[in-house]
Design a protein around this motif. Sequence first.
Motif, short mmCIF file in Angstrom:
data_model
loop_
_atom_site.label_atom_id
_atom_site.label_comp_id
_atom_site.label_asym_id
_atom_site.label_seq_id
_atom_site.Cartn_x
_atom_site.Cartn_y
_atom_site.Cartn_z
N GLU A 93 40.99 19.89 34.95
CA GLU A 93 40.35 20.85 34.06
C GLU A 93 40.29 22.25 34.64
N GLY A 94 40.59 22.40 35.92
CA GLY A 94 40.47 23.69 36.56
C GLY A 94 41.58 24.65 36.20
N ARG A 95 41.34 25.92 36.49
CA ARG A 95 42.37 26.93 36.36
C ARG A 95 43.16 27.00 37.67
N PRO A 96 44.31 27.64 37.68
CA PRO A 96 45.15 27.64 38.88
C PRO A 96 44.46 28.12 40.15
N ASP A 97 43.52 29.06 40.03
CA ASP A 97 42.89 29.59 41.25
C ASP A 97 41.83 28.65 41.82
N GLU A 98 41.61 27.48 41.20
CA GLU A 98 40.67 26.48 41.72
C GLU A 98 41.36 25.41 42.57
N TYR A 99 42.66 25.57 42.78
CA TYR A 99 43.44 24.59 43.55
C TYR A 99 44.13 25.28 44.72
N PRO A 100 44.47 24.52 45.77
CA PRO A 100 44.13 23.11 45.98
C PRO A 100 42.73 22.95 46.56
N SER A 310 43.47 35.38 43.88
CA SER A 310 43.87 34.23 43.07
C SER A 310 44.52 33.14 43.91
N ASP A 311 45.15 33.51 45.03
CA ASP A 311 45.87 32.55 45.86
C ASP A 311 45.12 32.19 47.15
N TYR A 312 43.85 32.51 47.22
CA TYR A 312 43.11 32.31 48.46
C TYR A 312 43.07 30.84 48.88
N TYR A 313 42.82 29.94 47.94
CA TYR A 313 42.72 28.52 48.28
C TYR A 313 44.04 28.01 48.86
N ALA A 314 45.14 28.45 48.29
CA ALA A 314 46.44 28.02 48.80
C ALA A 314 46.67 28.54 50.21
#
Length: 382
Positions: A93-100, A310-314
């Motif tokens: 259900e998340g948006r792309p910036d909630e992964y990984p 937006s890409d911090y989690y990655a």
Amino acid sequence: MRLTGKNSSSVIAICAVAIVAVIAACNQSGGKVAARTDSIPKGDTIMSCTSNLPSRFAAATSTDSIVANGKSSYVGMVKIPGGDFQMGAADKEGRPDEYPQHAVHVDGFYMDATEVTNAQFMEFVKATHYLTTAERTPDWVELQKQLPPGTPKPADSLLVAASLVFTPPVHAVALNDVSQWWQWVKGADWKHPEGPGSNLKGKENYPVVQVSWDDAMAYAKWAGKRLPTEAEWEWAARAGLANQTYTWGNEPVEKGQPKANIWQGHFPDRNTVADGFARVAPVKSFAANAYGLYDVAGNVWEWCSDWYRSDYYAQVAAKKLENPTGPAASYDPDEPTVPKRVVRGGSFLCHASYCASYRVSARMKTSPDTGLEHTGFRCVKQ
């Protein structure tokens, strides 16, 4: 807007002037809107309720003159234990910036049980005579010093003390154009959250809104506290639950008793008010989570200390993080020239067809000099 006289680069300034011109042209075009889509975009699209807002020039603020009041206490705060967790969305259900998802440890801290209220913010203003971003009129002479030579003066309507007010349309509109329901309103500020005709009478126990990140930082400094990191905020909102969608667990938000102040009906033109509130609700109107925190889902967005990327989690997923404070700089692909800070928790405008950001892993981003009717904050303290 998003341009502050002190901190923005010339590149941002040039883009800001261009954005103002484009938005003005679009608003005058009377063009048709696309058909409504009642689903949350997936893949590379991030439906954002705070990107591409109607623009203006904002006055700069500073916390340099703010000093701690010396009366800091833990009254009204709850103890959040330290621990380890998987940060980010565990489902689809998340948006792309909630992964990984990635491993995070946070030390224990105290957190305000509620969002900072109008009464609390009033005490701060009376003690410091602080003027919020929305109350300050931009000074073109000062702004010119930060802009390339020859930059034309923007329209006077963009150089006013103002803030963003939710103005619901009378019919269905496309969800990719937030200017359909957000307007800069001259005279809107924390004391007049819906514009000059509104006030705080009887709303002392409501969350303060129309405060920028700069304003929240100023209050926190005065109170001897700070804004939470994004990791601290999510850990506290999860309240010991692992891989659950909401702060209360996995039960859908619309099932059973009202759990949060959100939008019900057809966004943004029709709200059934099934939860009892058309706009902001008083704090503690809904049940607290297991840690004793109120309204970490819905009601108003809450500022965090972190820059947004937006890409911090990655970037950080390969190793376990210890008390992370976020990226060193901001990057939002939706608006690459506009620095953003993280906001969390969703608001009374969240709806399943739009942002659904009452989910505990949901992230959003707002420029730090922007105030909105659905954005406030709470503080933390070691």
